[in-house]
Motif scaffolding. Structure first.
Motif, PDB file in Angstrom:
ATOM      1  N   THR A   1       0.820  -1.217   0.000  1.00 20.38           N
ATOM      2  CA  THR A   1       0.000   0.000   0.000  1.00 20.38           C
ATOM      3  C   THR A   1       0.855   1.269   0.000  1.00 20.38           C
ATOM      4  O   THR A   1       0.365   2.354  -0.309  1.00 20.38           O
TER       5      THR A   1
ATOM      6  N   THR B   1      -3.047   0.273  -4.104  1.00 18.83           N
ATOM      7  CA  THR B   1      -4.045   0.571  -3.077  1.00 18.83           C
ATOM      8  C   THR B   1      -5.433   0.206  -3.597  1.00 18.83           C
ATOM      9  O   THR B   1      -5.602  -0.094  -4.786  1.00 18.83           O
ATOM     10  N   CYS B   2      -6.407   0.272  -2.715  1.00 15.28           N
ATOM     11  CA  CYS B   2      -7.787  -0.020  -3.111  1.00 15.28           C
ATOM     12  C   CYS B   2      -8.286   0.938  -4.184  1.00 15.28           C
ATOM     13  O   CYS B   2      -9.164   0.587  -4.972  1.00 15.28           O
ATOM     14  N   GLU B   3      -7.727   2.130  -4.208  1.00 18.08           N
ATOM     15  CA  GLU B   3      -8.143   3.115  -5.208  1.00 18.08           C
ATOM     16  C   GLU B   3      -7.755   2.690  -6.633  1.00 18.08           C
ATOM     17  O   GLU B   3      -8.306   3.196  -7.608  1.00 18.08           O
ATOM     18  N   ASP B   4      -6.818   1.755  -6.741  1.00 13.82           N
ATOM     19  CA  ASP B   4      -6.374   1.282  -8.054  1.00 13.82           C
ATOM     20  C   ASP B   4      -7.272   0.177  -8.610  1.00 13.82           C
ATOM     21  O   ASP B   4      -7.109  -0.236  -9.758  1.00 13.82           O
ATOM     22  N   SER B   5      -8.208  -0.311  -7.801  1.00 14.24           N
ATOM     23  CA  SER B   5      -9.046  -1.432  -8.222  1.00 14.24           C
ATOM     24  C   SER B   5     -10.023  -1.009  -9.317  1.00 14.24           C
ATOM     25  O   SER B   5     -10.680   0.025  -9.221  1.00 14.24           O
ATOM     26  N   THR B   6     -10.101  -1.816 -10.384  1.00 11.31           N
ATOM     27  CA  THR B   6     -11.029  -1.561 -11.486  1.00 11.31           C
ATOM     28  C   THR B   6     -11.716  -2.878 -11.857  1.00 11.31           C
ATOM     29  O   THR B   6     -11.272  -3.952 -11.442  1.00 11.31           O
TER      30      THR B   6
ATOM     31  N   TYR C   1      -6.988  -6.794  -1.020  1.00 14.51           N
ATOM     32  CA  TYR C   1      -6.202  -6.189   0.052  1.00 14.51           C
ATOM     33  C   TYR C   1      -6.196  -7.139   1.249  1.00 14.51           C
ATOM     34  O   TYR C   1      -7.189  -7.273   1.954  1.00 14.51           O
TER      35      TYR C   1
ATOM     36  N   ASP D   1     -16.261  -0.497  -1.794  1.00  7.59           N
ATOM     37  CA  ASP D   1     -16.241   0.136  -3.113  1.00  7.59           C
ATOM     38  C   ASP D   1     -15.873  -0.941  -4.143  1.00  7.59           C
ATOM     39  O   ASP D   1     -16.555  -1.943  -4.242  1.00  7.59           O
ATOM     40  N   ASN D   2     -14.795  -0.783  -4.883  1.00  7.03           N
ATOM     41  CA  ASN D   2     -14.396  -1.783  -5.877  1.00  7.03           C
ATOM     42  C   ASN D   2     -13.335  -2.744  -5.353  1.00  7.03           C
ATOM     43  O   ASN D   2     -12.884  -3.619  -6.084  1.00  7.03           O
ATOM     44  N   CYS D   3     -12.920  -2.557  -4.107  1.00 10.67           N
ATOM     45  CA  CYS D   3     -11.786  -3.306  -3.553  1.00 10.67           C
ATOM     46  C   CYS D   3     -12.264  -4.521  -2.746  1.00 10.67           C
ATOM     47  O   CYS D   3     -13.262  -4.453  -2.014  1.00 10.67           O
TER      48      CYS D   3
END
Length: 201
Positions: A136, A147-152, A159, A172-174
């Motif tokens: 992270t 990070t979780c923000e990179d999940s698509t 994680y 969210d998407n993670c």
């Protein structure tokens, strides 16, 4: 002559010692390679069936074959069925070519997480799914920062983290994979891979 006799005895004794050291080293190395390539012996090999899949216990892992490709697991399907993973999570991990896995560099279960991530990649690579490991935050080993923000939808992020409970859920998407105990990290990994490969529906 007496002096020569003792000198010869001493020389022969040193040769004998060296020979024993080499012999013991050869036996130890041979034993290690024997375990690596041949396992611990057929007497410990057991098998079981889960639906249409046959699993063979090779001592430290279970193995089964799908589409003529080998899949390796630490736990059998029945050992991990109790870990609740939603269909939504599994569907996000299916039919893709890459999964990113991440954790905190100094997580309490850092060693177990790293091993589980590596084992996940080892199995999924056989099925054309690439597993990219990261942390992270930046680390001294130059792993990618994930990070979780990179999940698509195309490259989901899992994680892994230590926690006060064992749970797998979406944020969210993670995909958050929390473990209460060290061994739960590997159990979660197995449960996810069983779902990805369609062994556990």
């Amino acid at each position: 002559q007496i002096l020569l006799f003792f000198m010869r005895r001493q020389r022969d004794g040193e040769k004998g010692k060296k020979f024993m050291v080499y012999l013991i080293g050869f036996i130890m190395v041979g034993s290690v390679f024997g375990v690596i390539f041949f396992g611990f012996g057929d007497s410990s090999t057991t098998s079981l069936r889960y639906d249409e899949f046959k699993f063979v216990n090779k001592g430290n892992f279970w193995t089964t074959t799908l589409n003529e490709k080998e899949a390796l697991f630490t736990y059998s399907p029945s050992d991990v069925r109790g870990i609740n993973v939603s269909n939504d999570i599994i569907n996000r991990l299916k039919n893709i070519i890459e999964i990113d896995v991440t954790s905190e560099f100094n997580d309490t279960f850092a060693k177990q997480i790293s091993l589980a991530e590596y084992n996940m990649g080892l199995t999924l690579n056989n099925f054309n799914i690439f597993v990219r490991q990261g942390f992270t935050t930046e680390s001294q080993y130059n792993f990618p920062v994930i990070t979780c923000e990179d999940s698509t939808p195309f490259v989901p992020v899992i994680y892994f983290k230590s926690s006060n409970e064992t749970n797998v859920y979406l944020e969210d998407n993670c995909i958050i994979a929390e473990a209460l105990r060290q061994e739960d990290i590997e159990r979660i990994k197995d449960r996810l891979v069983y779902g990805i490969l369609g062994i556990i529906e």
